[in-house]
Design a protein around this motif. Structure first.
Motif, PDB file in Angstrom:
ATOM      1  N   ALA A  70      44.061  43.248  41.712  1.00  0.00           N
ATOM      2  CA  ALA A  70      44.850  42.141  41.145  1.00  0.00           C
ATOM      3  C   ALA A  70      44.150  41.516  39.941  1.00  0.00           C
ATOM      4  CB  ALA A  70      45.107  41.090  42.213  1.00  0.00           C
ATOM      5  N   VAL A  71      42.833  41.381  40.001  1.00  0.00           N
ATOM      6  CA  VAL A  71      42.087  40.836  38.855  1.00  0.00           C
ATOM      7  C   VAL A  71      42.196  41.793  37.674  1.00  0.00           C
ATOM      8  CG1 VAL A  71      39.765  40.317  37.983  1.00  0.00           C
ATOM      9  CG2 VAL A  71      40.498  39.417  40.198  1.00  0.00           C
ATOM     10  N   ARG A  72      41.993  43.078  37.943  1.00  0.00           N
ATOM     11  CA  ARG A  72      42.052  44.080  36.865  1.00  0.00           C
ATOM     12  C   ARG A  72      43.424  44.099  36.201  1.00  0.00           C
ATOM     13  NH1 ARG A  72      41.185  48.473  39.707  1.00  0.00           N
ATOM     14  NH2 ARG A  72      43.329  49.178  39.648  1.00  0.00           N
ATOM     15  N   ARG A  73      44.477  43.872  36.987  1.00  0.00           N
ATOM     16  CA  ARG A  73      45.838  43.880  36.442  1.00  0.00           C
ATOM     17  C   ARG A  73      46.267  42.519  35.901  1.00  0.00           C
ATOM     18  NH1 ARG A  73      49.340  46.378  41.055  1.00  0.00           N
ATOM     19  NH2 ARG A  73      50.966  45.695  39.660  1.00  0.00           N
ATOM     20  N   GLY A  74      45.371  41.533  35.966  1.00  0.00           N
ATOM     21  CA  GLY A  74      45.678  40.205  35.433  1.00  0.00           C
ATOM     22  C   GLY A  74      46.631  39.399  36.301  1.00  0.00           C
ATOM     23  N   LEU A  75      46.712  39.719  37.594  1.00  0.00           N
ATOM     24  CA  LEU A  75      47.638  39.029  38.490  1.00  0.00           C
ATOM     25  C   LEU A  75      47.038  37.774  39.106  1.00  0.00           C
ATOM     26  CD1 LEU A  75      49.078  42.180  40.281  1.00  0.00           C
ATOM     27  CD2 LEU A  75      50.088  40.903  38.372  1.00  0.00           C
ATOM     28  N   ILE A  76      45.703  37.752  39.219  1.00  0.00           N
ATOM     29  CA  ILE A  76      44.989  36.568  39.715  1.00  0.00           C
ATOM     30  C   ILE A  76      43.739  36.384  38.862  1.00  0.00           C
ATOM     31  CG2 ILE A  76      45.845  36.821  42.086  1.00  0.00           C
ATOM     32  CD1 ILE A  76      42.997  37.802  42.866  1.00  0.00           C
ATOM     33  N   PRO A  77      43.194  35.171  38.821  1.00  0.00           N
ATOM     34  CA  PRO A  77      41.963  34.962  38.054  1.00  0.00           C
ATOM     35  C   PRO A  77      40.768  35.620  38.740  1.00  0.00           C
ATOM     36  CG  PRO A  77      42.635  32.933  39.148  1.00  0.00           C
ATOM     37  CD  PRO A  77      43.716  33.943  39.410  1.00  0.00           C
ATOM     38  N   ASP A  78      39.778  35.967  37.962  1.00  0.00           N
ATOM     39  CA  ASP A  78      38.552  36.566  38.482  1.00  0.00           C
ATOM     40  C   ASP A  78      37.779  35.523  39.280  1.00  0.00           C
ATOM     41  OD1 ASP A  78      36.196  37.918  38.976  1.00  0.00           O
ATOM     42  OD2 ASP A  78      35.988  38.646  36.924  1.00  0.00           O
TER      43      ASP A  78
END
Length: 94
Positions: A70-78
């Motif tokens: 999800a982080v890699r796809r920009g769906l949630i913040p790191d």
């Protein structure tokens, strides 16, 4: 061949639950943060795992893999804290 709906986005509520999970929160803590039951938090994460195509992984690896995806796809913040800026100090005297 890709398992499941790998390209489906998360719902806003699934993203909130996964963002909370990324901090290491338990299901009960996620439920408290979102104002829902522990069971509902579990359900949101399970559906997020399906959408992120990590359900084939062993149970203990799903949360980490889902967060990473999800982080890699920009769906949630790191969730990783940004490195602290170090101040350069001059120890020599003029």
């Amino acid at each position: 061949m890709t398992r499941g709906p790998a390209r489906m986005p998360l719902t806003p509520r699934q993203a909130q639950a996964l963002t909370a999970a990324a901090t290491g929160a338990t299901l009960s803590e996620i439920g408290q943060q979102l104002g829902i039951t522990r069971e509902h938090a579990s359900s949101l994460l399970s559906r997020a795992y399906q959408r992120l195509d990590v359900t084939h992984l062993p149970r203990g690896q799903r949360r980490t893999a889902a967060v990473r995806t999800a982080v890699r796809r920009g769906l949630i913040p790191d969730p990783a804290p940004a490195p602290a800026a170090t101040e350069a100090t001059d120890t020599t005297e003029a």
